[in-house]
Design a protein around this motif. Sequence first.
Motif: not given
Length: 543
Positions: A10, A13, A102
């Motif tokens: 994550k 990204e 997250i």
Amino acid sequence: MFSLQVFCTKLTEAGIPQDVITGIFSNISSIYCFHDKFLLPELKTRITGEWDSNPRIGDILQKLAPFMKMYGEYVKNFDRAMDLVNTWTQRSSQFKSVVQNIQKQDVCGNLTLQHHMLEPVQRIPRYELLLKDYLKKLPDDALDRKDAEKALELISTAANHSNAAIRKMEKMHKLLEVYERLGGEEDIVNPANELIKEGHIKKMSAKNGTAQDRYLYLFNNMVLYCVPKLRLMGQKFSVRERIDIAGMEVQENVKQNLPHSFAIIGKQRSLELQARTAEEKEDWIQVILATIERHKQNSETFNKAFNSSFSREDDHLPESPGPWCSTSTDSDGERLHERKSSKKKEKEKQTCKGCNENFNFTKRKHHCKSCGAAICAKCSKTLDKTSRVCPECFEASLSLETLCVGEQKRKAAPERQASLTGDNCLLCSYLQVQEKGKSWTKMWAAVTKAEPLVLYLQSSGQDSKGARAVLLPGFDVSVVPPPAGEKSEVKHALRLSHTQQTLLLSAQDAELQARWVDILSKAARGEMPTDASTSLTEHRKSQ
């Protein structure tokens, strides 16, 4: 470990720089691949499908144990990774937002990124505990015992590194807690600091003898003497004094009428303290004494290593030093004598320079503002109504003031000594003069009868107007051996050296050099040189 992979993916990204991702997660992808593709599938196959015919796991663990060295790289990078997470959380709102999103997911179990980063560090110690438990329940004649013991030996090596990282993390957590309780005012979050003991204690007031509630933090290198603050949520403190462990002493039974009292005497401050019980008092005293002793041992070890490094450097000194090197050929013996007298100097720090009595709770230690020597209040002198100095430095300052007054009188009445030649001088001649970093210059040098402790250097003419005056007391005078291959102007050189100034003087011949060395050496020692009445002209006539 899968959750760390989620964090890594994550953040990549989200556009976080790749070097930051690598710095935080290190080789976690390789560790995850090792477990997902090799270790876990083989254990699952053995336990679920082959256990009846081959009840062993030691052979698998022994075969794959060398690959667990990958954890070593992750553990070594752990401290740097935690610093990176803290830095980017504070400075990047995007990084902070992604991490928080997250952490809210079910796969993370509402745990922080730092918590998940600690899991690989804890994994190897867990394997070690499981293997130890497995061996306890394994029969002595079991086929798997030999392989299991070998696997435990290999895994224990990796576990030691992980346990060290966990202890370091726990130690840093304790320092952070103290840092927050002190309001973030003290710089104590340092890997070199170690919290040893903390607790409430009573401090006896020097004015009225009342007991005041205080709080002590004992570290490996200092004691923080704190005052409680009133807070609605959580107790906090403000630091009243920081006392170094170096030079600290502990005294028992300071006041007979006060039970459980003792005193700590440090360089910055001395405190009379009172514990609640005799056991608490004994515990504080023993812990502080042990801390002082350990600090002394560490300091002695450091000093030995430091001195040995210097002795190795001394063994490789060049045989013929240059003219600017003020170390003579017999300086090795002088340095050896200095090292032998280090214990004597340490003892002098604990006794007064004037009366040679030991310092204690009533006889306080002070330091001379000039030379730094330890003195008591009775033996000290006051200079300029503010500076406390030892008697020797006090007398030296008076002598210096006398010299300065003489210098001012000389400047105020230059007509008294207008000429630097003939009968006015003890010694005068042309000399080649060099200062460090500059070239040789021919100058007229003279020591006058009126001011025998001053060397005059004149670059133009032979009068005192505009001449440079050098106060000679305190200088070191030495002969510079003529280096091979140098010009003739430095063959009869001598050195005038001081802590902040060095001059090289070169005479025309050895006889004139000897005359200058004699008269300058006497002036440097504060003695009145004899009347030589020698000029360069007379010297030439004598030749």
